[in-house]
Each structure stands twice: as structure tokens, then as C-alpha cells.
Design a protein around this motif. Structure first.
Motif, PDB file in Angstrom:
ATOM      1  N   ARG A 429      42.800  54.275  37.574  1.00 43.57           N
ATOM      2  CA  ARG A 429      43.270  54.847  38.859  1.00 43.57           C
ATOM      3  C   ARG A 429      43.306  53.754  39.936  1.00 43.57           C
ATOM      4  NH1 ARG A 429      40.725  57.222  43.292  1.00 43.57           N
ATOM      5  NH2 ARG A 429      41.990  58.761  44.387  1.00 43.57           N
ATOM      6  N   TYR A 430      42.267  52.926  39.993  1.00 43.35           N
ATOM      7  CA  TYR A 430      42.242  51.832  40.967  1.00 43.35           C
ATOM      8  C   TYR A 430      43.428  50.883  40.732  1.00 43.35           C
ATOM      9  CZ  TYR A 430      40.928  47.498  43.295  1.00 43.35           C
ATOM     10  OH  TYR A 430      40.952  46.361  44.090  1.00 43.35           O
ATOM     11  N   SER A 431      43.693  50.557  39.455  1.00 45.37           N
ATOM     12  CA  SER A 431      44.791  49.639  39.133  1.00 45.37           C
ATOM     13  C   SER A 431      46.138  50.194  39.582  1.00 45.37           C
ATOM     14  CB  SER A 431      44.823  49.360  37.628  1.00 45.37           C
ATOM     15  OG  SER A 431      43.664  48.696  37.218  1.00 45.37           O
ATOM     16  N   SER A 432      46.336  51.514  39.413  1.00 40.14           N
ATOM     17  CA  SER A 432      47.614  52.118  39.817  1.00 40.14           C
ATOM     18  C   SER A 432      47.792  52.092  41.327  1.00 40.14           C
ATOM     19  CB  SER A 432      47.701  53.552  39.292  1.00 40.14           C
ATOM     20  OG  SER A 432      46.719  54.356  39.896  1.00 40.14           O
ATOM     21  N   LEU A 433      46.677  52.158  42.056  1.00 43.18           N
ATOM     22  CA  LEU A 433      46.743  52.121  43.523  1.00 43.18           C
ATOM     23  C   LEU A 433      46.769  50.696  44.067  1.00 43.18           C
ATOM     24  CD1 LEU A 433      44.162  54.969  44.316  1.00 43.18           C
ATOM     25  CD2 LEU A 433      46.668  55.101  44.475  1.00 43.18           C
ATOM     26  N   ASN A 434      46.417  49.708  43.233  1.00 41.96           N
ATOM     27  CA  ASN A 434      46.385  48.309  43.670  1.00 41.96           C
ATOM     28  C   ASN A 434      47.122  47.449  42.647  1.00 41.96           C
ATOM     29  OD1 ASN A 434      44.130  48.236  46.017  1.00 41.96           O
ATOM     30  ND2 ASN A 434      43.520  49.689  44.424  1.00 41.96           N
ATOM     31  N   ASP A 437      46.326  43.789  41.675  1.00 36.14           N
ATOM     32  CA  ASP A 437      45.120  43.498  40.905  1.00 36.14           C
ATOM     33  C   ASP A 437      45.229  43.950  39.446  1.00 36.14           C
ATOM     34  OD1 ASP A 437      44.206  42.728  43.384  1.00 36.14           O
ATOM     35  OD2 ASP A 437      42.998  44.542  43.709  1.00 36.14           O
ATOM     36  N   ALA A 438      46.271  44.742  39.163  1.00 36.56           N
ATOM     37  CA  ALA A 438      46.333  45.442  37.874  1.00 36.56           C
ATOM     38  C   ALA A 438      46.421  44.499  36.673  1.00 36.56           C
ATOM     39  CB  ALA A 438      47.522  46.400  37.863  1.00 36.56           C
ATOM     40  N   THR A 439      47.196  43.412  36.802  1.00 32.28           N
ATOM     41  CA  THR A 439      47.398  42.528  35.651  1.00 32.28           C
ATOM     42  C   THR A 439      46.093  41.871  35.212  1.00 32.28           C
ATOM     43  OG1 THR A 439      49.654  42.064  36.392  1.00 32.28           O
ATOM     44  CG2 THR A 439      48.716  40.569  34.763  1.00 32.28           C
ATOM     45  N   ILE A 444      41.347  41.671  31.383  1.00 33.59           N
ATOM     46  CA  ILE A 444      39.891  41.748  31.177  1.00 33.59           C
ATOM     47  C   ILE A 444      39.556  42.893  30.225  1.00 33.59           C
ATOM     48  CG2 ILE A 444      37.685  42.250  32.300  1.00 33.59           C
ATOM     49  CD1 ILE A 444      38.769  40.823  34.797  1.00 33.59           C
ATOM     50  N   LEU A 445      40.162  44.058  30.453  1.00 31.43           N
ATOM     51  CA  LEU A 445      39.868  45.226  29.619  1.00 31.43           C
ATOM     52  C   LEU A 445      40.298  45.005  28.170  1.00 31.43           C
ATOM     53  CD1 LEU A 445      40.833  48.167  32.023  1.00 31.43           C
ATOM     54  CD2 LEU A 445      38.555  47.281  31.510  1.00 31.43           C
ATOM     55  N   ALA A 472      41.054  30.618  40.742  1.00 36.23           N
ATOM     56  CA  ALA A 472      40.530  30.950  42.072  1.00 36.23           C
ATOM     57  C   ALA A 472      40.848  32.393  42.442  1.00 36.23           C
ATOM     58  CB  ALA A 472      41.103  29.990  43.112  1.00 36.23           C
ATOM     59  N   LYS A 473      42.053  32.851  42.108  1.00 33.70           N
ATOM     60  CA  LYS A 473      42.444  34.228  42.429  1.00 33.70           C
ATOM     61  C   LYS A 473      41.666  35.235  41.581  1.00 33.70           C
ATOM     62  CE  LYS A 473      47.074  33.245  44.219  1.00 33.70           C
ATOM     63  NZ  LYS A 473      48.540  33.432  44.032  1.00 33.70           N
ATOM     64  N   VAL A 474      41.383  34.866  40.315  1.00 28.86           N
ATOM     65  CA  VAL A 474      40.575  35.741  39.460  1.00 28.86           C
ATOM     66  C   VAL A 474      39.173  35.895  40.043  1.00 28.86           C
ATOM     67  CG1 VAL A 474      39.496  35.987  37.184  1.00 28.86           C
ATOM     68  CG2 VAL A 474      41.873  35.213  37.360  1.00 28.86           C
TER      69      VAL A 474
END
Length: 632
Positions: A429-434, A437-439, A444-445, A472-474
């Protein structure tokens, strides 16, 4: 020997020595150089610990493994025996104090790595100690034809020049005949007494089982043998995956690998030792110091790197003397995977030279400079900068370390650990809203199963590459997720260190050691070839094949391995099996797996009976890929 027996009873609480132990100890007490070849679990350490306790003075023990040294020192101290280990992490000032303790503190055992002998001042201090016995553990490391060659072991021979009247004892659990000859010659053992305990395990049946679906076969084996088991897998990812899958199938399972936190390792080990979770899924990191006598089954999911390590790992089954099984589940693709895992990651001379030159450039070391310079080092960042494969690069650095060109501290725990604190559906749910950050979250998952269950080491350079972004972004995202209480995030500061032990000379440096590298790679190839022959040979007793590899000839068939049991006449005729299949299918349609689960016969016999029934039109397949009685 009476005093030796009294010491055994007083400190170790055993009533008597094993036959080969007694012979070896007697030889050492008589002052002979002694070589002992004893399989895992044979009690090698007592062969030098007991005579050292009989004699006045200090026993010098040379061992290649820090964990093994610490384990033995802890065990001796628990018995009120004074022992210390000089590991690589000890600072020089502390080292001087410990050596003083050895000289004046009435210590009985001093453990150190062979690399310590390359330090002249340490060697000089050792010469002043009241040494009564020198023990070389894992002695196969002295031989370039052994499975774990350590060039620093070649320096041990120099001790002979000073301790001319002190007996040497060399011990190993795995050495082929050429390696045995090498050990005796390269250590300079003088007219040694040689003792070899047979590698035969009369209660242990070695099985090769061919299967494409390894999880299905694994479930079958564990269902039939629900007692204590160890399942060896290739890597940490497999470790988590198989543990989760077996747990879902109803098996009480835990897991163990080198990347787990110490407390997690201890908790899982205790759970297995106490049979709360009798199935242990593990990498090769699970092994040293394991003493559980009632392990019924040891299963290898993948081909091992060599038969020496396979014999040691398989030998953890059946130490109580009861019937046990060592099973290797093999599929046709295993050979290609093993070659990729073990051979493609071996550095050749050109790659070794490239790594060394780039490493010097990385730290701005000029030609003719660099000796004794020390630098913090991140393997991931170094490989990321030069696009080097991580495992192959680590092998190259480890080779340079073993050749004494540089020193590589063994703190390769990856510096970032995370664990998701919210449920997987909330992460999605967080990934769909952001979406920005999703990729990274998705990478990671996919890459780290079990990351919801425990704190997991992650490779941020690898994640950045897969997500097509920067490290750095990770790291910035992980900090953000931590602040939102989505993950527990821990960044370790104790990176590895590299110390250059020679001046930079590029070609001259690498060309000097290239012959050792070529020989090492030849050994690895021959060892894997031996594994492949062992697995593919369907016309020989598996026990005899292993014993022959270790130099034991004229042995008899064991009668209990996969080859020997197939030779035995079946208690069921093919006709009886056909009749039983027809009876079962009269009740309901069944797959071959359904039938295999209930038929009291070998799978090959069942398949032959099914083939005959199909050919005679008695059974057929339905649309669900099940066998069904032919409708007349």
C-alpha cells in the motif's frame, strides 16, 4: 598410558580412549612425530590435549579457524585448563601481555593461526616459551592439493629448526593419499608414526536421489523420517526459502547461516538441539562444534564443492551408532549450476592482476610504495566502482591474503541491516502511494526473503544497481522508512580493513604467485570432477566410492546405500505392484505422487508397473493429469 587415562577421566569424564586415539597419544608421549587421519567426530583434539596435560610445559596449537580456536579454548577453560588464543584481532600491546602470560603464567595451551608465525617478533617470543608439544590442526591446509590450502602453513616447518627435540603432531579429518604425503614432507615430520582411522560409517547409508522437484522429495523424506535432520542449501536466500516452505508443509523447522545475528544463531541452534524444531535448514556455515548424536538424516539440496566437505557434513548423521541417512538430491541441471558456483568464480592470473592494480589505484598507492599502509575497505563499493563480480573479487582478495601480499580483515558482514516492521500488504500500500520509492522497495522484497521475520543484511550497492539508482538514494530511502517506523534500520560502522604487506610491484608481485593460483584452480576442478563422478556413477556402492577417494581399497559393499538397496530383490513383484495400483485407482483417480506416497515399493518399480498398465490399456490419463482405470 595410565596417567593419560586418569587425565581423560578427570577432565573429560570419559572412561576410555577410542582405539586410534590411544595409539596416537602413546606415540606422542613416546616423543615421536605423529600423523593422524581421523574422520569428523573421531576426537582429534584429545590426541594432543591429553598428552599436553601429561607433560610439563606448553602445547602450541596451530589452527586456521578463529572460531575453532575460540571454541576449543572455551572448552578447555570450562574444564579449568589454562588456554589462550592469539587471534588476528588482538592488538600488539595486548599480544605482548598474552605471550608474557604464556611464559610465566603456567598456561597449558597456546592457540594461534599460521599467519602469526610470519611475524618475526612473535616467532622469536615463541622460541622462548617452554614448548612441550606442537600440534598442527587441519593439517591438510599445508598441501596445495588439499581442499583449503594456506601458504602460511609452509612456515611451520621452520619451527623444526629450533624445537629439534619436541614432537610434532599433525591432524586432519580429510586427506587423500597425495595430500597425506604432502603433509608429512612439507611439515618436515621426521620418521612419523602414521595412524589412520577408517572412513567407513557402517550405520550411515549414502543415497543419491534424482528429482526435479526437490521440495517434494524433501517433504517425502522428512515425512518418512521425522527425527532430527540437517538440510544443507547453497546460500542464505535458499536457507530462508526452504525453511519457510517446509514450515508451511507442517515440519517444525529453523534455519542457520553466517549472516544471522549472534543471538538469532544461538536461539535457532538451541531450538534444534532440544528438538523443538528438529529440522535445521543451513548453509555450510553450520558445522563447527556441532555434537548432536541423534541426527537421523543429513540432506544436501545442491552438489557440494568437494567430497572432503561433503563427507564431513554428511557425517553429522548417526553419531549415536543408530541407522542414519546421508541424502544428496540431484537434478540434471546441478552440474551446470555447480560449475557456475564453484569454478566460474575462481580468479585467473589476468583477473587477479587487474584486481590488485585497481585496488592499489583505489587507495592511490604508487609503484614501489604501500607497505604496511592500512585502509578501511568496502567490498561492495570497490566492486561497484570497477564493475567487478563480488564473489570472484573476494576470492581474488582472499588469495592475495593467503599469499601474504595483503591482509584482509574478515569482517565482511554487510554494513546495512533492515527489517520491515509492518505487514506486507501495508508495504505494498505504501509503495502504491509513493511510486518514487516503489522500485527500490520491490527489489528489496524480491532479493531478501525473510526480511519481515528478522533483521537482514542487505547489499545496498546491489539494490541500487537492480533499481537503476544510486547507493546514496537507497540509503536516503532507508532512513526515511526508518523515520516512518516502516523498517528497523541499522548501519554498521566497522567496515573491513586492508593492510598492504608488500610494496606495489604489479606484474612482479602477481607473477610470483601465479603458479600457486593455477594449481589451486586445478585442485578445485579435480575436486568438483570427483563429486560429479560420485553422483553420476550408478554402478557402484556409494560408500565404496567415498572410501576409495580417501585411499581405502578392497572395501566391501555397504549394503545400505542407494546402489546396494536397489540391488536387493524387492519384496513385491511387478505383478503385485500392478494389482495394488489397480486396487487403489478403483477407489479414486490418483497422480504418480499420490501413488508413490502410499505404495510400499521403490519409485522405479512403481513407474515400471504404471508403464505396463498403460501399454496394456488397463489405465489411462484424465484431463487432470491423473491415472484412471480405463473405462470399458
Amino acid at each position: 598410558m595410565q596417567e593419560a587415562l586418569q587425565i581423560l577421566q578427570k577432565y573429560w569424564h570419559y572412561d576410555a580412549f577410542r582405539p586410534v586415539q590411544e595409539d596416537i597419544i602413546r606415540s606422542v608421549l613416546e616423543g615421536n612425530d605423529t600423523f593422524g587421519l581421523m574422520p569428523t567426530g573421531g576426537g582429534k583434539s584429545l590426541c594432543f590435549q591429553v598428552p599436553a596435560m601429561v607433560n610439563e610445559g606448553l602445547c602450541l596449537v596451530i589452527s586456521p579457524l578463529v572460531a575453532l580456536m575460540k571454541d576449543q579454548v572455551n572448552q578447555l577453560q570450562a574444564r579449568d585448563i589454562k588456554a589462550i588464543a592469539l587471534t588476528g584481532s588482538i592488538k600488539p600491546d595486548e599480544l605482548i601481555a598474552l605471550l608474557d602470560n604464556c611464559q610465566f603464567g603456567n598456561y597449558k595451551f597456546l592457540y594461534l593461526s599460521p599467519e602469526r608465525l610470519e611475524q618475526d617478533w612473535v616467532l622469536e617470543r615463541i622460541k622462548a616459551l617452554p614448548i612441550s608439544l606442537i600440534a598442527i590442526d587441519e593439517a591438510h591446509c599445508v598441501s596445495q592439493w588439499g581442499h583449503d590450502f594456506r601458504p602460511s602453513y609452509l612456515k611451520i616447518k621452520n619451527l623444526k629448526q629450533h624445537f629439534t627435540k619436541i614432537p610434532f603432531i599433525a591432524l586432519t579429518a580429510s586427506a587423500t593419499p597425495p595430500v597425506q604425503e604432502d603433509i608429512i614432507g612439507l611439515l618436515g615430520l621426521e620418521a612419523p608414526k602414521v595412524f589412520q582411522q577408517s572412513f567407513a560409517r557402517h550405520n550411515l547409508g549414502y543415497f543419491i536421489i534424482k528429482a526435479e522437484d526437490k521440495l517434494y522429495k524433501l517433504n517425502q523424506i522428512l515425512t518418512k523420517n521425522p527425527q532430527s535432520a540437517i538440510i544443507y542449501v547453497r546460500n542464505r536466500k535458499n536457507c530462508h526459502e526452504y525453511a519457510a516452505q517446509l514450515k508451511a508443509l507442517g515440519h517444525k523447522t529453523t534455519f542457520y547461516h553466517g549472516g544471522l545475528p549472534v543471538k538469532e544463531k544461538e536461539k535457532n541452534m538451541v531450538s534444534w538441539m532440544q528438538d523443538e524444531t528438529p529440522v535445521m535448514v543451513a548453509t555450510s556455515a553450520f558445522g563447527m562444534g556441532i555434537d548432536k548424536p541423534d541426527v537421523k538424516t543429513v540432506i544436501h539440496i545442491n552438489l557440494p564443492e568437494n567430497l572432503e566437505s561433503y563427507y564431513q557434513e554428511a557425517g553429522r548423521a548417526g553419531r549415536n551408532g543408530e541407522k542414519a541417512f546421508a541424502v544428496l538430491i540431484s537434478s540434471p541441471s546441478d552440474v551446470v549450476r555447480a560449475e557456475s558456483q564453484f569454478l566460474s568464480v575462481l580468479p585467473d592470473t589476468a583477473f587477479l592482476k587487474e584486481v590488485f592494480v585497481k585496488l592499489c589505484n583505489y587507495f592511490r598507492i604508487g609503484y614501489g610504495e604501500g607497505i604496511n599502509e592500512e585502509f578501511p575497505f568496502s567490498l561492495n563499493q570497490f566492486c561497484g566502482q570497477y564493475k567487478f563480480p563480488a564473489v570472484k573479487t573476494f576470492n581474488a582478495l582472499q588469495f592475495l591474503d593467503r599469499q601474504g601480499i595483503l591482509s584482509l580483515s574478515q569482517e565482511f558482514s554487510e554494513k546495512v541491516q533492515i527489517q520491515f516492521l509492518i505487514e506486507s500488504r501495508e508495504v505494498i500500500r505504501y509503495s502504491s502511494l509513493n511510486p518514487d520509492d516503489a522500485t527500490v522497495i520491490s527489489v528489496i522484497l524480491r532479493s531478501y526473503p525473510g526480511i519481515f521475520d528478522l533483521q537482514t543484511n542487505i547489499n545496498t550497492v546491489f539494490i541500487a544497481k537492480k533499481a537503476n539508482t544510486t547507493e546514496a538514494k537507497v540509503l536516503h530511502l532507508l532512513e526515511k522508512l526508518k523515520n516512518l517506523n516502516i523498517v528497523a534500520y541499522f548501519s554498521q560502522q566497522n567496515e573491513s580493513k586492508i593492510t598492504f604487506l608488500e610494496v606495489r610491484e604489479d606484474d612482479r608481485t602477481i607473477n610470483r604467485v601465479s603458479k600457486h593460483l593455477e594449481k589451486q584452480n586445478q585442485v578445485k576442478q579435480k575436486q568438483l570432477d570427483a563429486v560429479i563422478r560420485y553422483v553420476s556413477d550408478e554402478g557402484s556402492c556409494k560408500s565404496r566410492l567415498l572410501l576409495g577417494y580417501f585411499g581405502e581399497k578392497n572395501t566391501a559393499d555397504c549394503g545400505i546405500c542407494s546402489y546396494c538397496t536397489q540391488k536387493k530383490p524387492s519384496s513385491f513383484t511387478i505383478e503385485a505392484i500392478r494389482t495394488e495400483i489397480v486396487r487403489l485407482l478403483a477407489g479414486k483417480d490418483m497422480t504418480s505422487r499420490d501413488l508413490a506416497a502410499v505404495l510400499p515399493t521403490e519409485e522405479a518399480e512403481m513407474l515400471e508397473a504404471l508403464k505396463q498398465l498403460l501399454e496394456h490399456g488397463i489405465i489411462s490419463f484424465n484431463t487432470k493429469n491423473q491415472y484412471t482405470l480405463h473405462k470399458k
